[in-house]
Scaffold this motif. Structure first.
Motif, PDB file in Angstrom:
ATOM      1  N   THR A 138       0.841  -1.198   0.000  1.00 19.47           N
ATOM      2  CA  THR A 138       0.000   0.000   0.000  1.00 19.47           C
ATOM      3  C   THR A 138       0.879   1.253   0.000  1.00 19.47           C
ATOM      4  OG1 THR A 138      -1.720  -1.173   1.213  1.00 19.47           O
ATOM      5  CG2 THR A 138      -1.818   1.242   1.252  1.00 19.47           C
ATOM      6  N   GLU A 139       1.956   1.240   0.783  1.00 21.18           N
ATOM      7  CA  GLU A 139       2.869   2.377   0.819  1.00 21.18           C
ATOM      8  C   GLU A 139       3.610   2.524  -0.513  1.00 21.18           C
ATOM      9  OE1 GLU A 139       2.470   0.202   3.305  1.00 21.18           O
ATOM     10  OE2 GLU A 139       1.773   1.534   4.897  1.00 21.18           O
ATOM     11  N   TYR A 140       4.010   1.411  -1.112  1.00 23.29           N
ATOM     12  CA  TYR A 140       4.665   1.465  -2.413  1.00 23.29           C
ATOM     13  C   TYR A 140       3.729   2.076  -3.460  1.00 23.29           C
ATOM     14  CZ  TYR A 140       8.377  -1.709  -0.723  1.00 23.29           C
ATOM     15  OH  TYR A 140       9.428  -2.282  -0.049  1.00 23.29           O
ATOM     16  N   GLU A 141       2.468   1.672  -3.443  1.00 20.33           N
ATOM     17  CA  GLU A 141       1.483   2.220  -4.390  1.00 20.33           C
ATOM     18  C   GLU A 141       1.277   3.714  -4.162  1.00 20.33           C
ATOM     19  OE1 GLU A 141      -2.076  -0.163  -4.138  1.00 20.33           O
ATOM     20  OE2 GLU A 141      -0.959  -1.996  -4.620  1.00 20.33           O
ATOM     21  N   LEU A 142       1.222   4.127  -2.923  1.00 17.89           N
ATOM     22  CA  LEU A 142       1.065   5.549  -2.607  1.00 17.89           C
ATOM     23  C   LEU A 142       2.279   6.335  -3.088  1.00 17.89           C
ATOM     24  CD1 LEU A 142      -0.739   7.656  -1.226  1.00 17.89           C
ATOM     25  CD2 LEU A 142       0.466   7.140   0.907  1.00 17.89           C
ATOM     26  N   TYR A 143       3.474   5.783  -2.877  1.00 21.38           N
ATOM     27  CA  TYR A 143       4.688   6.421  -3.367  1.00 21.38           C
ATOM     28  C   TYR A 143       4.622   6.572  -4.886  1.00 21.38           C
ATOM     29  CZ  TYR A 143       9.463   7.211  -4.830  1.00 21.38           C
ATOM     30  OH  TYR A 143      10.572   7.727  -5.442  1.00 21.38           O
ATOM     31  N   ASP A 144       4.240   5.501  -5.581  1.00 28.50           N
ATOM     32  CA  ASP A 144       4.153   5.550  -7.045  1.00 28.50           C
ATOM     33  C   ASP A 144       3.190   6.640  -7.512  1.00 28.50           C
ATOM     34  OD1 ASP A 144       5.970   3.487  -7.276  1.00 28.50           O
ATOM     35  OD2 ASP A 144       4.434   1.937  -7.539  1.00 28.50           O
ATOM     36  N   LYS A 145       2.089   6.758  -6.826  1.00 26.36           N
ATOM     37  CA  LYS A 145       1.079   7.773  -7.166  1.00 26.36           C
ATOM     38  C   LYS A 145       1.675   9.174  -7.036  1.00 26.36           C
ATOM     39  CE  LYS A 145      -3.226   9.611  -5.357  1.00 26.36           C
ATOM     40  NZ  LYS A 145      -4.196   9.508  -4.284  1.00 26.36           N
ATOM     41  N   TYR A 146       2.343   9.436  -5.906  1.00 25.01           N
ATOM     42  CA  TYR A 146       2.945  10.759  -5.709  1.00 25.01           C
ATOM     43  C   TYR A 146       4.139  10.976  -6.621  1.00 25.01           C
ATOM     44  CZ  TYR A 146      -0.079  11.852  -1.807  1.00 25.01           C
ATOM     45  OH  TYR A 146      -1.170  12.131  -1.037  1.00 25.01           O
ATOM     46  N   ASN A 147       4.890   9.930  -6.893  1.00 22.33           N
ATOM     47  CA  ASN A 147       6.035  10.051  -7.789  1.00 22.33           C
ATOM     48  C   ASN A 147       5.580  10.403  -9.199  1.00 22.33           C
ATOM     49  OD1 ASN A 147       8.794   9.947  -8.533  1.00 22.33           O
ATOM     50  ND2 ASN A 147       8.465   7.902  -9.367  1.00 22.33           N
ATOM     51  N   GLU A 148       4.475   9.816  -9.619  1.00 17.42           N
ATOM     52  CA  GLU A 148       3.927  10.130 -10.938  1.00 17.42           C
ATOM     53  C   GLU A 148       3.550  11.607 -11.025  1.00 17.42           C
ATOM     54  OE1 GLU A 148      -0.013   8.802 -13.307  1.00 17.42           O
ATOM     55  OE2 GLU A 148       1.242   7.156 -12.546  1.00 17.42           O
ATOM     56  N   LYS A 149       3.013  12.126  -9.937  1.00 14.33           N
ATOM     57  CA  LYS A 149       2.570  13.516  -9.917  1.00 14.33           C
ATOM     58  C   LYS A 149       3.733  14.493  -9.750  1.00 14.33           C
ATOM     59  CE  LYS A 149      -0.667  16.613  -7.583  1.00 14.33           C
ATOM     60  NZ  LYS A 149      -1.733  16.713  -6.589  1.00 14.33           N
ATOM     61  N   TYR A 150       4.674  14.184  -8.838  1.00 13.27           N
ATOM     62  CA  TYR A 150       5.723  15.132  -8.479  1.00 13.27           C
ATOM     63  C   TYR A 150       7.105  14.802  -9.038  1.00 13.27           C
ATOM     64  CZ  TYR A 150       2.203  16.839  -5.259  1.00 13.27           C
ATOM     65  OH  TYR A 150       1.047  17.341  -4.735  1.00 13.27           O
ATOM     66  N   LYS A 151       7.263  13.637  -9.676  1.00 21.13           N
ATOM     67  CA  LYS A 151       8.524  13.260 -10.329  1.00 21.13           C
ATOM     68  C   LYS A 151       9.719  13.346  -9.374  1.00 21.13           C
ATOM     69  CE  LYS A 151       6.257  13.194 -14.262  1.00 21.13           C
ATOM     70  NZ  LYS A 151       5.454  12.050 -14.503  1.00 21.13           N
ATOM     71  N   PHE A 152       9.636  12.627  -8.250  1.00 20.95           N
ATOM     72  CA  PHE A 152      10.691  12.652  -7.228  1.00 20.95           C
ATOM     73  C   PHE A 152      12.065  12.340  -7.797  1.00 20.95           C
ATOM     74  CE2 PHE A 152       7.151  11.133  -4.267  1.00 20.95           C
ATOM     75  CZ  PHE A 152       6.822  12.419  -3.884  1.00 20.95           C
ATOM     76  N   LEU A 153      12.145  11.336  -8.628  1.00 25.42           N
ATOM     77  CA  LEU A 153      13.448  10.898  -9.139  1.00 25.42           C
ATOM     78  C   LEU A 153      14.093  11.949 -10.043  1.00 25.42           C
ATOM     79  CD1 LEU A 153      12.700   7.138  -9.795  1.00 25.42           C
ATOM     80  CD2 LEU A 153      13.824   8.184  -7.830  1.00 25.42           C
ATOM     81  N   GLU A 154      13.284  12.772 -10.689  1.00 27.87           N
ATOM     82  CA  GLU A 154      13.844  13.819 -11.541  1.00 27.87           C
ATOM     83  C   GLU A 154      14.440  14.943 -10.711  1.00 27.87           C
ATOM     84  OE1 GLU A 154      10.893  15.108 -14.375  1.00 27.87           O
ATOM     85  OE2 GLU A 154      10.549  13.052 -15.077  1.00 27.87           O
ATOM     86  N   LEU A 155      14.074  15.044  -9.452  1.00 26.99           N
ATOM     87  CA  LEU A 155      14.592  16.093  -8.578  1.00 26.99           C
ATOM     88  C   LEU A 155      16.008  15.800  -8.115  1.00 26.99           C
ATOM     89  CD1 LEU A 155      11.409  16.679  -6.398  1.00 26.99           C
ATOM     90  CD2 LEU A 155      12.207  18.074  -8.304  1.00 26.99           C
ATOM     91  N   CYS A 156      16.425  14.540  -8.222  1.00 31.17           N
ATOM     92  CA  CYS A 156      17.751  14.150  -7.714  1.00 31.17           C
ATOM     93  C   CYS A 156      18.861  14.559  -8.634  1.00 31.17           C
ATOM     94  CB  CYS A 156      17.803  12.623  -7.512  1.00 31.17           C
ATOM     95  SG  CYS A 156      16.616  12.053  -6.302  1.00 31.17           S
TER      96      CYS A 156
END
Length: 156
Positions: A138-156
């Motif tokens: 459930t936490e992994y899915e929530l992370y994926d949802k927010y990552n899709e919206k905010y592009k966490f990996l592109e910030l690195c």
């Protein structure tokens, strides 16, 4: 990763201790019976300042080559520690009362050999395949949802 209410940990009284920690799964057998894992520490900074624990630990690390130096220095230089139940730093299988699951290095017995493994919580496929843990999907899915919206990996 949290499996339960972390307030249970923070509500533990450490007034008379420098820190509280769970025994290390391997170290308590191979190093000393009171050897704790530093993955989850409840620190009493007032007591630590009073005893000089961090200064003692730094000097100890600077004079020796150690496996897991932070953990070893704290264990060897601490005079007042509180041993917590495993549920506050579960280093193996998650149990119904586990509060914190620690993904740390471990050994597995394969016939005549020990094999070292170190699967971390961000290695989702390995957590699923090798450890058989699906508790955090459930936490992994929530992370994926927010990552899709905010592009966490592109910030690195």
């Amino acid at each position: 990763m949290f499996c339960g209410d972390v307030a249970e940990l923070y509500n533990i009284d450490v007034t008379d201790y420098e820190f509280a920690a769970v025994l290390d799964v391997v170290g308590r057998h191979w190093v000393r019976p009171s050897y704790c894992n530093s993955g989850v520490l409840l620190l009493n900074f007032d007591k630590i300042k009073q005893t000089g624990l961090f200064e003692k630990a730094r000097h100890y690390v600077n004079k020796r080559k150690l496996f897991m130096p932070d953990q070893s220095a704290l264990n060897f230089k601490c005079k007042h520690k509180l041993i917590l139940p495993n549920r506050f730093n579960e280093q193996r299988k998650i149990k119904p009362d586990t509060v914190i699951k620690h993904f740390c290095q471990a050994f597995k017995w394969y016939g005549p050999f020990f094999t070292l493994y170190n699967y971390k919580q961000w290695d989702r496929d390995l957590v699923h395949e090798k450890l058989g843990i699906h508790d955090f999907d459930t936490e992994y899915e929530l992370y994926d949802k927010y990552n899709e919206k905010y592009k966490f990996l592109e910030l690195c």
